[in-house]
Design a protein around this motif. Structure first.
Motif, PDB file in Angstrom:
ATOM      1  N   ALA A 101      -6.321  -1.873   2.546  1.00  0.00           N
ATOM      2  CA  ALA A 101      -6.036  -3.093   3.296  1.00  0.00           C
ATOM      3  C   ALA A 101      -4.543  -3.172   3.528  1.00  0.00           C
ATOM      4  O   ALA A 101      -3.745  -2.737   2.698  1.00  0.00           O
ATOM      5  CB  ALA A 101      -6.523  -4.325   2.531  1.00  0.00           C
ATOM      6  N   VAL A 102      -4.143  -3.725   4.664  1.00  0.00           N
ATOM      7  CA  VAL A 102      -2.727  -3.840   4.982  1.00  0.00           C
ATOM      8  C   VAL A 102      -2.121  -4.977   4.174  1.00  0.00           C
ATOM      9  O   VAL A 102      -2.665  -6.083   4.135  1.00  0.00           O
ATOM     10  CB  VAL A 102      -2.538  -4.089   6.490  1.00  0.00           C
ATOM     11  CG1 VAL A 102      -1.078  -4.352   6.804  1.00  0.00           C
ATOM     12  CG2 VAL A 102      -3.037  -2.890   7.280  1.00  0.00           C
ATOM     13  N   ARG A 103      -1.003  -4.718   3.553  1.00  0.00           N
ATOM     14  CA  ARG A 103      -0.297  -5.735   2.771  1.00  0.00           C
ATOM     15  C   ARG A 103       0.986  -6.121   3.489  1.00  0.00           C
ATOM     16  O   ARG A 103       1.814  -5.258   3.787  1.00  0.00           O
ATOM     17  CB  ARG A 103       0.033  -5.194   1.379  1.00  0.00           C
ATOM     18  CG  ARG A 103      -1.166  -4.951   0.483  1.00  0.00           C
ATOM     19  CD  ARG A 103      -0.734  -4.270  -0.799  1.00  0.00           C
ATOM     20  NE  ARG A 103      -1.800  -4.254  -1.798  1.00  0.00           N
ATOM     21  CZ  ARG A 103      -1.688  -3.722  -3.003  1.00  0.00           C
ATOM     22  NH1 ARG A 103      -0.546  -3.139  -3.354  1.00  0.00           N
ATOM     23  NH2 ARG A 103      -2.687  -3.746  -3.851  1.00  0.00           N
ATOM     24  N   ALA A 142       6.323   9.966  -4.631  1.00  0.00           N
ATOM     25  CA  ALA A 142       6.550   9.999  -3.188  1.00  0.00           C
ATOM     26  C   ALA A 142       5.409   9.282  -2.474  1.00  0.00           C
ATOM     27  O   ALA A 142       4.687   9.865  -1.674  1.00  0.00           O
ATOM     28  CB  ALA A 142       6.678  11.433  -2.700  1.00  0.00           C
ATOM     29  N   PRO A 143       5.252   7.959  -2.746  1.00  0.00           N
ATOM     30  CA  PRO A 143       4.123   7.227  -2.163  1.00  0.00           C
ATOM     31  C   PRO A 143       4.220   7.053  -0.651  1.00  0.00           C
ATOM     32  O   PRO A 143       3.234   6.693  -0.020  1.00  0.00           O
ATOM     33  CB  PRO A 143       4.181   5.878  -2.877  1.00  0.00           C
ATOM     34  CG  PRO A 143       5.612   5.719  -3.266  1.00  0.00           C
ATOM     35  CD  PRO A 143       6.071   7.097  -3.613  1.00  0.00           C
ATOM     36  N   MET A 167       2.333   3.349  15.711  1.00  0.00           N
ATOM     37  CA  MET A 167       3.334   4.402  15.548  1.00  0.00           C
ATOM     38  C   MET A 167       4.046   4.339  14.195  1.00  0.00           C
ATOM     39  O   MET A 167       4.651   5.330  13.779  1.00  0.00           O
ATOM     40  CB  MET A 167       4.384   4.299  16.658  1.00  0.00           C
ATOM     41  CG  MET A 167       3.791   4.292  18.061  1.00  0.00           C
ATOM     42  SD  MET A 167       5.074   4.051  19.310  1.00  0.00           S
ATOM     43  CE  MET A 167       4.046   3.711  20.758  1.00  0.00           C
ATOM     44  N   LEU A 168       4.001   3.175  13.536  1.00  0.00           N
ATOM     45  CA  LEU A 168       4.677   2.980  12.264  1.00  0.00           C
ATOM     46  C   LEU A 168       3.672   2.610  11.185  1.00  0.00           C
ATOM     47  O   LEU A 168       2.605   2.053  11.475  1.00  0.00           O
ATOM     48  CB  LEU A 168       5.716   1.857  12.363  1.00  0.00           C
ATOM     49  CG  LEU A 168       6.832   1.978  13.400  1.00  0.00           C
ATOM     50  CD1 LEU A 168       7.664   0.701  13.426  1.00  0.00           C
ATOM     51  CD2 LEU A 168       7.716   3.187  13.101  1.00  0.00           C
ATOM     52  N   ASP A 169       4.053   2.858   9.941  1.00  0.00           N
ATOM     53  CA  ASP A 169       3.231   2.445   8.804  1.00  0.00           C
ATOM     54  C   ASP A 169       3.745   1.154   8.171  1.00  0.00           C
ATOM     55  O   ASP A 169       2.957   0.358   7.648  1.00  0.00           O
ATOM     56  CB  ASP A 169       3.208   3.558   7.755  1.00  0.00           C
ATOM     57  CG  ASP A 169       2.607   4.838   8.317  1.00  0.00           C
ATOM     58  OD1 ASP A 169       1.390   4.851   8.572  1.00  0.00           O
ATOM     59  OD2 ASP A 169       3.366   5.806   8.526  1.00  0.00           O
ATOM     60  N   VAL A 170       5.051   0.962   8.199  1.00  0.00           N
ATOM     61  CA  VAL A 170       5.682  -0.246   7.677  1.00  0.00           C
ATOM     62  C   VAL A 170       6.800  -0.642   8.629  1.00  0.00           C
ATOM     63  O   VAL A 170       7.503   0.225   9.157  1.00  0.00           O
ATOM     64  CB  VAL A 170       6.280  -0.030   6.262  1.00  0.00           C
ATOM     65  CG1 VAL A 170       6.881  -1.329   5.721  1.00  0.00           C
ATOM     66  CG2 VAL A 170       5.237   0.520   5.289  1.00  0.00           C
ATOM     67  N   ARG A 228       2.167  -0.028   0.603  1.00  0.00           N
ATOM     68  CA  ARG A 228       1.345   1.133   0.913  1.00  0.00           C
ATOM     69  C   ARG A 228       0.224   1.330  -0.098  1.00  0.00           C
ATOM     70  O   ARG A 228      -0.367   2.396  -0.189  1.00  0.00           O
ATOM     71  CB  ARG A 228       2.216   2.380   1.015  1.00  0.00           C
ATOM     72  CG  ARG A 228       3.249   2.298   2.122  1.00  0.00           C
ATOM     73  CD  ARG A 228       2.602   2.077   3.489  1.00  0.00           C
ATOM     74  NE  ARG A 228       1.881   3.252   3.925  1.00  0.00           N
ATOM     75  CZ  ARG A 228       0.798   3.222   4.691  1.00  0.00           C
ATOM     76  NH1 ARG A 228       0.281   2.071   5.069  1.00  0.00           N
ATOM     77  NH2 ARG A 228       0.206   4.344   5.062  1.00  0.00           N
ATOM     78  N   GLY A 229      -0.062   0.275  -0.872  1.00  0.00           N
ATOM     79  CA  GLY A 229      -1.238   0.297  -1.731  1.00  0.00           C
ATOM     80  C   GLY A 229      -0.975   0.638  -3.173  1.00  0.00           C
ATOM     81  O   GLY A 229      -1.907   0.699  -3.980  1.00  0.00           O
ATOM     82  N   GLY A 230       0.277   0.855  -3.544  1.00  0.00           N
ATOM     83  CA  GLY A 230       0.591   1.169  -4.930  1.00  0.00           C
ATOM     84  C   GLY A 230       0.798  -0.087  -5.753  1.00  0.00           C
ATOM     85  O   GLY A 230       0.829  -1.200  -5.247  1.00  0.00           O
ATOM     86  N   ILE A 231       0.928   0.066  -7.051  1.00  0.00           N
ATOM     87  CA  ILE A 231       1.196  -0.989  -8.031  1.00  0.00           C
ATOM     88  C   ILE A 231      -0.054  -1.837  -8.236  1.00  0.00           C
ATOM     89  O   ILE A 231      -0.672  -2.312  -7.283  1.00  0.00           O
ATOM     90  CB  ILE A 231       2.366  -1.913  -7.647  1.00  0.00           C
ATOM     91  CG1 ILE A 231       3.624  -1.106  -7.306  1.00  0.00           C
ATOM     92  CG2 ILE A 231       2.697  -2.858  -8.791  1.00  0.00           C
ATOM     93  CD1 ILE A 231       4.783  -1.967  -6.843  1.00  0.00           C
ATOM     94  N   ALA A 232      -0.400  -2.042  -9.475  1.00  0.00           N
ATOM     95  CA  ALA A 232      -1.549  -2.894  -9.798  1.00  0.00           C
ATOM     96  C   ALA A 232      -1.296  -4.319  -9.329  1.00  0.00           C
ATOM     97  O   ALA A 232      -0.177  -4.813  -9.354  1.00  0.00           O
ATOM     98  CB  ALA A 232      -1.814  -2.869 -11.297  1.00  0.00           C
TER      99      ALA A 232
END
Length: 317
Positions: A5-7, A39-40, A98-101, A308-312
């Motif tokens: 999911a997009v954060r 390297a997330p 075109m971008l992720d963030v 990008r989906g990391g970290i609890a």
């Protein structure tokens, strides 16, 4: 890196309590060199759009993205078709393909960023709007955690204008049990009512204490942190021609340490010595302002990793 999911991070309110604490802890781990080789953002493209000046935040997110394996595309204030009337929603829809963030500073209405965030492909990060500076508050939590080993129970005094840094701090610090956060803001330059209401409600829920006064008498003692920001916030003007006279009693001087000798000094920078703070404080032994500035990069890395989906921590909608 693929996310389920997009954060988006447009306000501190976009984070739940677990997210808030986890990002601060991750930032502290990066700062301490304990995050390990990660390297997330490998294969990701991060857009860096700043329509207003920036030294720390722009460099922090650019450097942080590169350190996490991403690549960056930079935009200046005259580069986007927003200037010719394209809507925020259309801009976001196009850039998301075109971008992720996208990390953006507008120093304006946060609804513009909300428009960019209506798509479901690209994370949008608020690098400062007129009302709130959420990534600064996350930097400050990271810095406090690194210095004290905790945030819970800290006693913090903020002196100066109730600006976007102050509002973000109010939203963040009142989530932590036992924190005592007091603001001393000049008359007519306090926090907006919506932030006072939200911070008061959060403090009641978490067991924190939140207060705001518009004078400098009867200051609290045994403080852990004394914090100020510059009096002339980026992108803002003062309605009073004599505003310097109104602000003068709120200058941070060495006298504030009389009853809090162990307090550290924090400042989001840039600083104007002789205005909001005297040089003896900013450059003195109590100051951790430049460690705080460095931690902006470590905190930015934690924010990008979270996006990008990391970290609890659960996604908060």
């Amino acid at each position: 890196m693929t996310t389920s999911a997009v954060r988006h991070l447009i306000s501190i309110n976009d984070l739940n309590d677990d997210d808030l604490r986890s990002i601060a802890e991750r930032g502290a781990a990066f700062s301490a060199g304990e995050a390990g080789p990660v390297a997330p953002l490998e294969g990701d493209i991060v857009g860096i759009y700043f329509s207003k000046t920036s030294t720390r935040t722009r460099t922090a997110f650019s450097s942080g993205a590169l350190r996490l394996g991403g690549r960056i595309v930079g935009y200046g204030p005259g580069d986007l078709q927003l200037n010719t009337g394209e809507t925020s929603e259309d801009t976001g829809r196009v850039m998301s393909r075109m971008l992720d963030v996208l990390v953006a500073r507008t120093a304006g209405d946060p609804e513009e960023l909300r428009g960019w965030a209506t798509q479901e492909r690209m994370s949008v990060v608020n690098a400062m709007t007129a009302d709130e500076h959420p990534t600064q508050a996350l930097t400050d939590l990271t810095t406090m955690l690194r210095h004290f080993g905790r945030i819970d129970g800290l006693r913090i005094l903020y002196v100066g204008e109730g600006n976007n840094t102050a509002s973000a701090l109010a939203l963040a610090l009142t989530r932590f049990p036992g924190v005592e956060f007091e603001l001393r803001t000049p008359p007519g330059y306090g926090l907006a009512d919506e932030f006072v209401t939200r911070a008061t409600e959060q403090a009641a829920r978490s067991g924190a204490t939140f207060r705001e006064r518009h004078d400098m008498s009867g200051l609290p003692s045994d403080l852990d942190v004394i914090y100020t920001t510059r009096w002339q916030t980026t992108g803002s003007t003062k309605p009073d021609a004599n505003w310097r006279e109104i602000f003068a009693p709120f200058q941070v001087t060495e006298a504030l340490w009389e009853h809090s000798p162990k307090a550290v000094f924090m400042h989001d920078l840039p600083a104007h010595r002789g205005e909001e703070v005297v040089a003896e404080v900013l450059d003195g032994p109590a100051s951790i302002a430049f460690d705080q500035a460095e931690n902006k990069m470590h905190s930015a890395m934690a924010v990008l990793e979270w996006c990008r989906g990391g970290i609890a921590g659960a996604v908060h909608r």
